[in-house]
Write an enzyme that holds these catalytic residues in place. Structure first.
Site, mmCIF file in Angstrom:
data_model
loop_
_atom_site.group_PDB
_atom_site.id
_atom_site.type_symbol
_atom_site.label_atom_id
_atom_site.label_comp_id
_atom_site.label_asym_id
_atom_site.label_seq_id
_atom_site.Cartn_x
_atom_site.Cartn_y
_atom_site.Cartn_z
ATOM 1 N N THR A 27 64.435 29.581 43.527
ATOM 2 C CA THR A 27 64.315 29.762 44.984
ATOM 3 C C THR A 27 63.644 31.107 45.191
ATOM 4 O OG1 THR A 27 66.385 28.580 45.388
ATOM 5 C CG2 THR A 27 65.707 30.120 47.098
ATOM 6 N N GLY A 75 73.170 26.316 44.756
ATOM 7 C CA GLY A 75 73.416 26.398 46.185
ATOM 8 C C GLY A 75 74.768 25.899 46.616
ATOM 9 N N THR A 90 69.955 33.026 45.501
ATOM 10 C CA THR A 90 69.313 32.008 44.675
ATOM 11 C C THR A 90 70.390 31.472 43.730
ATOM 12 O OG1 THR A 90 68.643 33.628 43.007
ATOM 13 C CG2 THR A 90 67.067 33.165 44.741
#
Ligand code: GLY
Length: 315
Positions: free
Chosen positions: A167, A221, A218
């Site tokens: 991410t 999640g 990051t």
């Protein structure tokens, strides 16, 4: 005030764009978008935007969010297909709609209506990586109980244990002292179609309130969603904790989760004075910083936060 950008290490490719915005007197929001836009366009980053790794069915689905730390305005998209500029679209949600989060077909519709360019996001290289890990799994397997085992196997490849969770994070502070934060991702690679991670969930992967600071995440999640990690870091600062202590407490909460898919979570954050820090639940991670007074970005070690002693005692 000196312009500041703090981000995950893969934000490096866009930092000069963001610094140019800040050095020219532009806003923190514009700087965040400028950095992330560049990362989303990078086909070599398989965790974000164009070239991102797809879901179990081979479809690239993007998640993104942006937050204005001055007003707490925010916008997010999840499960966006066919459009690369997820962070720009999140900003459209924030500025043009009376909503915060638009998902799936609605997100693609908004992109189309906003004049965004349709694009096949699956590059040959990303497709090849996807296919090499899917191996002999048949499409019919994907909707059965096997999905969970398959996802676990794919994301626990001992040779590349963490690359399923990439991410990009960016936090900016502009010359006026305003703070903004942005996150964009193609999500957990080989994810179940429609899965949305922490990146588009305000409070989980992204939160900014410049009275106290900002934090972005990051990594896995689902863990940040369960702990509301980004909001927690900012809230801990609100209640008087220094930045380092706020990060430590948030990471210790993540370690406490019982999660068969447990993996890393990484946080970058700044406090209201612009002090920055990176933390991770695993060792060896870095984050990146650049100010309008620097010629080159600085890549710094994140602080590794181990499980808290009470957790160790309970094991
Ligand atoms: N942190 C990105 C994701 O889990 O999708």
């Amino acid at each position: 005030m000196t312009g500041l950008l703090v981000g995950s290490a893969n934000a490096r490719i866009g930092l000069r764009d963001g610094i140019a915005v800040l050095a020219g007197g532009g806003s923190a929001l514009n700087a965040v978008v400028a950095v992330i836009r560049r990362v989303e366009a990078n086909p070599d980053d398989h965790s974000v935007g164009f070239g991102g790794l797809p879901n179990l069915l081979g479809d690239v689905e993007l998640d993104a969010s942006i937050m204005d730390g001055r007003t707490l305005a925010t916008g997010a998209v999840a499960g966006l297909r066919g459009y690369q500029d997820a962070i720009d679209l999140a900003r459209v949600v924030m500025t043009e709609l009376p909503h915060v989060l638009i998902v799936g077909e609605g997100a693609a519709r908004l992109a189309s209506e906003s004049g965004f360019q349709l694009r096949d996001l699956l590059t040959p290289e990303a497709r090849q990586i996807w296919a090499s890990r899917i191996e002999n799994a048949q499409p019919t397997d994907l909707y059965t109980a096997k999905t969970r085992e398959l996802a676990a196997r794919l994301t626990r490849d001992p040779e590349r244990p963490h690359d399923a969770h990439g991410t990009v994070n960016v936090i900016a502070r502009d010359g006026a002292g305003n703070i903004a934060s942005g996150v964009s991702t193609s999500g957990w690679a080989w994810k179940f179609p429609g899965r949305a991670g922490d990146s588009p969930i305000i409070g989980a992967g992204n939160y900014a309130d410049q009275r106290y600071g900002a934090a972005t995440c990051t990594g896995r999640g689902e863990m940040a969603q369960r702990c509301c990690t980004a909001h927690s870091v900012v809230t801990f600062m609100r209640f008087g904790m220094p930045l380092d202590d706020a990060l430590r407490l948030a990471a210790e909460d993540l370690h406490r989760l019982d999660d068969p898919y447990k993996s890393e979570v990484n946080i970058v954050a700044i406090d209201r004075e612009g002090r920055h820090a990176g933390a991770s639940t695993v060792p060896g991670k870095t984050y990146i910083v650049m100010t309008t007074e620097m010629d080159e970005p600085l890549e710094l070690e994140r602080r590794y936060i181990p499980p808290a002693p009470d957790r160790l005692a309970n094991q």
